[in-house]
Write a protein that holds these residues in place. Structure first.
Motif, mmCIF file in Angstrom:
data_model
loop_
_atom_site.group_PDB
_atom_site.id
_atom_site.type_symbol
_atom_site.label_atom_id
_atom_site.label_comp_id
_atom_site.label_asym_id
_atom_site.label_seq_id
_atom_site.Cartn_x
_atom_site.Cartn_y
_atom_site.Cartn_z
ATOM 1 N N GLU A 163 -75.200 41.897 -0.138
ATOM 2 C CA GLU A 163 -75.196 41.298 -1.475
ATOM 3 C C GLU A 163 -76.629 41.292 -2.018
ATOM 4 O O GLU A 163 -77.488 40.549 -1.542
ATOM 5 C CB GLU A 163 -74.635 39.873 -1.415
ATOM 6 N N LYS A 164 -76.890 42.127 -2.982
ATOM 7 C CA LYS A 164 -78.261 42.320 -3.462
ATOM 8 C C LYS A 164 -78.719 41.161 -4.355
ATOM 9 O O LYS A 164 -77.966 40.687 -5.205
ATOM 10 C CB LYS A 164 -78.368 43.641 -4.218
ATOM 11 N N TRP A 165 -79.972 40.743 -4.148
ATOM 12 C CA TRP A 165 -80.618 39.762 -5.018
ATOM 13 C C TRP A 165 -81.380 40.478 -6.139
ATOM 14 O O TRP A 165 -81.430 40.015 -7.259
ATOM 15 C CB TRP A 165 -81.600 38.903 -4.226
ATOM 16 N N ASP A 166 -82.010 41.576 -5.777
ATOM 17 C CA ASP A 166 -82.665 42.459 -6.732
ATOM 18 C C ASP A 166 -82.563 43.863 -6.153
ATOM 19 O O ASP A 166 -81.714 44.111 -5.299
ATOM 20 C CB ASP A 166 -84.119 42.023 -7.018
ATOM 21 N N ARG A 167 -83.419 44.766 -6.553
ATOM 22 C CA ARG A 167 -83.281 46.155 -6.089
ATOM 23 C C ARG A 167 -83.826 46.378 -4.676
ATOM 24 O O ARG A 167 -83.648 47.467 -4.109
ATOM 25 C CB ARG A 167 -83.979 47.105 -7.067
ATOM 26 N N ASP B 137 -74.807 34.341 -8.119
ATOM 27 C CA ASP B 137 -74.351 33.953 -9.454
ATOM 28 C C ASP B 137 -75.505 34.072 -10.446
ATOM 29 O O ASP B 137 -75.505 34.928 -11.318
ATOM 30 C CB ASP B 137 -73.804 32.533 -9.425
ATOM 31 N N LYS B 138 -76.530 33.243 -10.264
ATOM 32 C CA LYS B 138 -77.712 33.271 -11.143
ATOM 33 C C LYS B 138 -78.959 33.033 -10.305
ATOM 34 O O LYS B 138 -78.908 32.394 -9.255
ATOM 35 C CB LYS B 138 -77.610 32.212 -12.243
ATOM 36 N N VAL B 139 -80.082 33.558 -10.801
ATOM 37 C CA VAL B 139 -81.371 33.381 -10.141
ATOM 38 C C VAL B 139 -82.362 32.805 -11.146
ATOM 39 O O VAL B 139 -82.483 33.307 -12.274
ATOM 40 C CB VAL B 139 -81.905 34.717 -9.583
ATOM 41 N N TYR B 140 -83.072 31.757 -10.721
ATOM 42 C CA TYR B 140 -84.055 31.097 -11.581
ATOM 43 C C TYR B 140 -85.420 31.114 -10.914
ATOM 44 O O TYR B 140 -85.527 31.179 -9.683
ATOM 45 C CB TYR B 140 -83.660 29.637 -11.832
ATOM 46 N N MET C 126 -83.821 34.351 -14.396
ATOM 47 C CA MET C 126 -84.417 35.660 -14.129
ATOM 48 C C MET C 126 -83.322 36.711 -14.218
ATOM 49 O O MET C 126 -82.343 36.670 -13.465
ATOM 50 C CB MET C 126 -85.061 35.671 -12.738
ATOM 51 N N GLU C 127 -83.476 37.641 -15.128
ATOM 52 C CA GLU C 127 -82.442 38.658 -15.330
ATOM 53 C C GLU C 127 -83.048 40.048 -15.276
ATOM 54 O O GLU C 127 -84.146 40.283 -15.773
ATOM 55 C CB GLU C 127 -81.758 38.458 -16.685
ATOM 56 N N GLY C 128 -82.316 40.951 -14.665
ATOM 57 C CA GLY C 128 -82.680 42.367 -14.710
ATOM 58 C C GLY C 128 -83.969 42.709 -13.992
ATOM 59 O O GLY C 128 -84.599 43.715 -14.305
ATOM 60 N N ALA C 129 -84.384 41.886 -13.024
ATOM 61 C CA ALA C 129 -85.635 42.175 -12.331
ATOM 62 C C ALA C 129 -85.428 43.288 -11.310
ATOM 63 O O ALA C 129 -84.517 43.225 -10.494
ATOM 64 C CB ALA C 129 -86.154 40.920 -11.633
ATOM 65 N N GLY C 130 -86.285 44.297 -11.354
ATOM 66 C CA GLY C 130 -86.223 45.325 -10.331
ATOM 67 C C GLY C 130 -86.632 44.768 -8.985
ATOM 68 O O GLY C 130 -86.098 45.134 -7.949
ATOM 69 N N LYS C 131 -87.596 43.844 -9.016
ATOM 70 C CA LYS C 131 -88.044 43.159 -7.815
ATOM 71 C C LYS C 131 -88.528 41.772 -8.225
ATOM 72 O O LYS C 131 -89.365 41.627 -9.112
ATOM 73 C CB LYS C 131 -89.167 43.929 -7.135
ATOM 74 N N MET C 132 -87.982 40.748 -7.570
ATOM 75 C CA MET C 132 -88.428 39.394 -7.866
ATOM 76 C C MET C 132 -89.902 39.237 -7.499
ATOM 77 O O MET C 132 -90.365 39.806 -6.512
ATOM 78 C CB MET C 132 -87.616 38.378 -7.056
#
Length: 224
Positions: free
Chosen positions: A18-22, A105-108, A115-121
């Motif tokens: 389950e990916k958090w970012d890329r 679900d969502k990342v803050y 935080m939306e659409g981040a290639g890397k947090m």
């Protein structure tokens, strides 16, 4: 003794990612060992094998004689299983994959900003991640294709055999499966742990070890 000649067996194996970012994500300790044994046993019984495997899962020795399909997260796994059973002729589905219970679900950020659409947090401070419950693929398969023979797996962190078997039977009933394989979480750390093959009708069969469990299960399925 029956045979699986002319039958198509779909086996899912390994853990979901389950990916958090890329570049980051969460998974579990499933390596796909049981799935490999199941695929080899099905192949030996004469079946056409579709081996759906997680991102980090092992591949069977005879993978060149099977159709292999890689999945990532639990939703991707569900989509690929649904497509396979609806678009092709699949006779038996064995859900040995260890699906995630939770998806992102969502990342803050630490200030509470979404935080939306981040290639890397950003790595300078930890994100705040909200999870939601993952879909249960096993429980959807009969709705997608009522005629398949369905086998599920039920793992519990317990050494209480009766509790484990009761949980397996409950999952079998809710998924309308023909059979469940029950095992404790200790089986993640070794190959010779006990497994129970729990049919819808009849007594559970206790088997020691993953490879032997795969053989006994395939023998059972040849006569269903």
């Amino acid at each position: 003794m029956g045979t699986l000649q002319g039958k198509t067996v779909l086996i899912t194996s390994g853990g979901t990612l389950e990916k958090w970012d890329r570049v980051r994500g969460h998974t579990n300790l499933s390596k796909g060992t049981m799935g490999c044994y199941l695929a080899e046993a099905a192949l030996e019984a004469g079946a056409d094998v579709i081996y759906m495997h997680g991102y980090f899962a092992q591949l069977p020795v005879n993978q060149d004689k099977m159709r292999t399909v890689r999945f990532e997260g639990i939703e991707d796994l569900g989509d690929k299983v649904r497509h396979a059973v609806q678009e092709g002729q699949v006779d038996i589905v064995i859900m040995a994959a260890a699906g995630s219970d939770w998806v992102i679900d969502k990342v803050y950020d630490q200030s509470g900003n979404l935080m939306e659409g981040a290639g890397k947090m950003p790595s300078d401070e930890p994100p705040i991640i909200h999870f939601k419950k993952a879909p249960k693929v096993l429980g959807q398969i009969k709705g997608w294709q009522p005629n398949v023979t369905l086998v599920g797996f039920k793992l519990e962190a317990t050494e209480d055999e009766q509790f484990l078997l009761s949980r397996a039977r409950l999952r079998m009933e809710t998924a309308n499966a023909q059979c469940m394989v029950a095992n404790s979480s200790q089986s993640l750390y070794g190959g010779q742990e006990p497994h129970w093959i729990v049919p819808a009708q009849g007594d559970p069969i206790k088997v020691i070890g993953k490879q032997e469990t795969a053989k006994v299960l395939m023998n059972y399925l040849q006569n269903v």
